[in-house]
Design an enzyme around this catalytic site. Structure first.
Site, PDB file in Angstrom:
ATOM      1  N   LYS A  50     -11.972  -2.297  -2.045  1.00  0.00           N
ATOM      2  CA  LYS A  50     -12.948  -2.602  -0.994  1.00  0.00           C
ATOM      3  C   LYS A  50     -14.196  -1.743  -1.180  1.00  0.00           C
ATOM      4  O   LYS A  50     -15.322  -2.226  -1.090  1.00  0.00           O
ATOM      5  CB  LYS A  50     -12.323  -2.375   0.396  1.00  0.00           C
ATOM      6  CG  LYS A  50     -11.328  -3.472   0.768  1.00  0.00           C
ATOM      7  CD  LYS A  50     -10.489  -3.148   1.999  1.00  0.00           C
ATOM      8  CE  LYS A  50      -9.428  -4.222   2.203  1.00  0.00           C
ATOM      9  NZ  LYS A  50      -8.424  -3.905   3.213  1.00  0.00           N
ATOM     10  N   GLN A 109      -6.943   0.631   7.369  1.00  0.00           N
ATOM     11  CA  GLN A 109      -6.017  -0.015   6.431  1.00  0.00           C
ATOM     12  C   GLN A 109      -4.605  -0.001   7.019  1.00  0.00           C
ATOM     13  O   GLN A 109      -4.085   1.042   7.394  1.00  0.00           O
ATOM     14  CB  GLN A 109      -6.056   0.729   5.076  1.00  0.00           C
ATOM     15  CG  GLN A 109      -5.238   0.062   3.989  1.00  0.00           C
ATOM     16  CD  GLN A 109      -5.751  -1.334   3.620  1.00  0.00           C
ATOM     17  OE1 GLN A 109      -6.944  -1.550   3.450  1.00  0.00           O
ATOM     18  NE2 GLN A 109      -4.835  -2.284   3.504  1.00  0.00           N
ATOM     19  N   ASP A 115     -12.819  -6.768  10.524  1.00  0.00           N
ATOM     20  CA  ASP A 115     -11.545  -7.385  10.135  1.00  0.00           C
ATOM     21  C   ASP A 115     -11.183  -8.524  11.098  1.00  0.00           C
ATOM     22  O   ASP A 115     -10.339  -9.360  10.793  1.00  0.00           O
ATOM     23  CB  ASP A 115     -10.422  -6.335  10.184  1.00  0.00           C
ATOM     24  CG  ASP A 115      -9.900  -5.987   8.804  1.00  0.00           C
ATOM     25  OD1 ASP A 115     -10.184  -6.743   7.858  1.00  0.00           O
ATOM     26  OD2 ASP A 115      -9.199  -4.961   8.681  1.00  0.00           O
TER      27      ASP A 115
END
Ligand code: NDP
Length: 291
Positions: free
Chosen positions: A53, A97, A120
């Site tokens: 990422k 994460q 997200d």
């Protein structure tokens, strides 16, 4: 005849080029889009995802900051980090994460991320807005699948989409996004009886199960579009999807490979969401200045 391959790597690269142009435009106005990634503990898979990422952000000129916290981090100190990032001007997207260590309540963590920075799209507010079709950030994997279908020229309106899997991050939102584009959606899961009878009716199958090569020729109607979200290892430790590619190839009209299908799209949409967040913030700031 072989099925047409929907190449997520190529489509992802195309979209990233467009996103990079938007990054340049923001930079010319003094704003560098910034993504903060929080990694708790030493999970090797999580470390790889996070590194990818970050690399992808930097490749298109975005700023990315990695915040590494030890495995025994307390919930309160993690929440404190998020609250701090919520207030930072240089951060437009915050990503924690997953999975998180046992002592931490994932739901509480996600709910603490400011909806304006929830790139997200996992927070209850983002999910609610998505359900209502309001402006928000769409969850990256289902959003990426919608882009793949669009780029492959597949109009989902009126099609019967059968989703296998109902997780909060893939299956459930996937069905909602397809529904918004006028598909007829059926959700299936581990308690579904006679799964084949459902998948066999599908014009579009979305496999988001987490079981290597689970979808075979018996599940697929000739001419169906097959989207494979799964990332698994086969008996030879080789990366594979939830679909038995070799078995389905030639039956499906279109298919996504693993790797190189949905996977590259997930990070692409994370970049897109972060840039969108920076653009929205800039517009808001301009509006305030003009008051
Ligand atoms: P989850 O484990 O959270 O969900 C799996 C779903 O599959 C559940 O809803 C489960 O049903 C259903 N399921 C399990 N067994 C069966 C069965 N025998 N028949 C029908 N349904 C079944 O997984 P995720 O949604 O998080 O991920 C799914 C896959 O996608 C994984 O391989 C993951 O690695 C991959 N993934 C890939 C991404 C990408 O970027 N390409 C991003 C995210 C995930 P039930 O609810 O009843 O338990």
């Amino acid at each position: 005849m072989s099925s047409a391959i929907i190449n997520g790597k190529e489509i992802g690269q195309e979209i990233r080029k467009e996103v990079a142009v938007r990054v340049d435009a923001l930079k010319q106005q003094g704003v560098t889009p910034g993504l903060a990634v929080i990694l708790v503990g030493d999970n090797p898979a999580s470390k790889t995802y996070v590194a990818n990422k970050q690399k992808s952000c930097e490749a298109i000129g975005m700023f990315s900051e990695l915040i590494k916290l030890p495995e025994d981090t307390t919930q309160e100190s993690l929440l404190e980090q998020i609250r701090d990032l919520n207030t930072r001007e240089d951060i437009h997207g915050i990503l924690v994460q997953l999975p998180l260590p046992k002592q931490i309540d994932e739901d509480a963590v996600i709910a603490t991320i400011s909806p304006e920075k929830d790139v997200d799209g996992f927070s209850p507010i983002s999910v609610g807005k998505m359900m209502l079709g309001q402006e928000t950030y769409l969850p990256c994997t289902p959003f990426g699948v919608m882009k793949l279908l669009e780029h492959a020229g597949i109009d989902v309106a009126g099609k019967h989409a059968v989703i296998v899997g109902r997780s909060h991050i893939v299956g459930k939102p996937m069905g909602q996004l397809l529904l918004q584009k006028d598909a007829t959606v059926t959700y299936t899961h581990s308690k579904t009886k006679d799964l084949v009878s459902f998948t066999k009716q599908a014009d579009i199958i979305i496999a988001a199960i987490g079981k290597a090569k689970f979808i075979t020729e018996e599940h697929v109607k000739p001419g169906a579009v097959v989207i494979d979200v799964g990332i698994n290892r086969d008996e030879n430790n080789k990366l594979c999807g939830d679909v038995d590619f070799a078995a389905v190839d030639g039956i499906a009209s279109h298919i996504t490979p693993v790797p190189g299908g949905v996977g590259p799209m997930t990070i692409t949409m994370l970049l897109e969401n972060t840039v969108l967040s920076a653009e929205r913030k800039l517009e808001q700031d301009k509006a305030v200045k003009n008051l």
